[in-house]
Write a protein that holds these residues in place. Structure first.
Motif, mmCIF file in Angstrom:
data_model
loop_
_atom_site.group_PDB
_atom_site.id
_atom_site.type_symbol
_atom_site.label_atom_id
_atom_site.label_comp_id
_atom_site.label_asym_id
_atom_site.label_seq_id
_atom_site.Cartn_x
_atom_site.Cartn_y
_atom_site.Cartn_z
ATOM 1 N N GLN A 82 0.856 -1.176 0.000
ATOM 2 C CA GLN A 82 0.000 0.000 0.000
ATOM 3 C C GLN A 82 0.897 1.233 0.000
ATOM 4 O OE1 GLN A 82 -3.476 0.341 -0.064
ATOM 5 N NE2 GLN A 82 -3.004 2.512 -0.297
ATOM 6 N N MET A 83 0.734 2.060 -1.012
ATOM 7 C CA MET A 83 1.589 3.234 -1.173
ATOM 8 C C MET A 83 0.731 4.490 -1.073
ATOM 9 S SD MET A 83 4.067 1.915 -4.272
ATOM 10 C CE MET A 83 2.759 1.999 -5.489
ATOM 11 N N ASN A 84 0.967 5.275 -0.048
ATOM 12 C CA ASN A 84 0.241 6.522 0.175
ATOM 13 C C ASN A 84 1.166 7.718 -0.005
ATOM 14 O OD1 ASN A 84 -2.040 4.974 0.875
ATOM 15 N ND2 ASN A 84 -1.461 4.974 3.035
ATOM 16 N N SER A 85 0.576 8.879 -0.171
ATOM 17 C CA SER A 85 1.342 10.128 -0.300
ATOM 18 C C SER A 85 2.472 9.981 -1.312
ATOM 19 C CB SER A 85 1.914 10.535 1.067
ATOM 20 O OG SER A 85 0.885 10.698 2.016
ATOM 21 N N LEU A 86 2.123 9.473 -2.471
ATOM 22 C CA LEU A 86 3.139 9.205 -3.483
ATOM 23 C C LEU A 86 3.807 10.484 -3.970
ATOM 24 C CD1 LEU A 86 1.284 6.361 -5.345
ATOM 25 C CD2 LEU A 86 3.620 6.208 -4.459
ATOM 26 N N LYS A 87 5.081 10.347 -4.284
ATOM 27 C CA LYS A 87 5.894 11.465 -4.744
ATOM 28 C C LYS A 87 6.451 11.159 -6.135
ATOM 29 C CE LYS A 87 7.523 12.223 0.007
ATOM 30 N NZ LYS A 87 8.727 12.311 0.884
#
Length: 123
Positions: A82-87
């Motif tokens: 789960q990848m949040n606040s992707l940059k």
């Protein structure tokens, strides 16, 4: 031996979320340490996260700590990221990998690899 197939990549905007999945087939899934790695163009493949055989221990690269979460469902032979606040700097091909080594976190410790899934984060 184990076969790994990743899914869930795509094109998103900075700040969005994505969940990657990796489905495994072959030998007993729960006997493997599972990991996620990524490789950006022109760069070496780097460690992102790993999870122990029964899911009790997780490991993260400093660059993703607090934003990404690894988990596994041994009944479904699947590991997730789960990848949040992707940059934008998270843009890479993401690879799922399996290791016979307890506590494995380096590329060389993982024997089996998926084909990768592209994650692109626009600014």
């Amino acid at each position: 031996q184990v076969q790994l197939v990743e899914s869930g990549g795509g094109l998103v905007q900075a700040g969005d979320s994505l969940r990657l999945s990796c489905a495994a087939s072959g030998r007993t899934f729960s006997s493997y340490t599972m990991g996620w790695f990524r490789q950006a163009p022109g760069k070496e493949r780097e460690f992102v996260s790993a999870i122990s055989r029964l899911g009790g221990r997780t490991y993260y690269a400093d660059s993703v700590k607090g934003r990404f979460t690894i988990s596994r469902d041994n009944a479904k032979n699947t590991v997730y990221l789960q990848m949040n606040s992707l940059k934008p700097e998270d843009t890479a091909v993401y690879y799922c990998a399996a290791s016979n080594t307890i506590g494995a976190i380096s590329v060389g410790q993982f024997e089996y690899w998926g084909q990768g899934t592209q994650v692109t984060v626009s600014s």
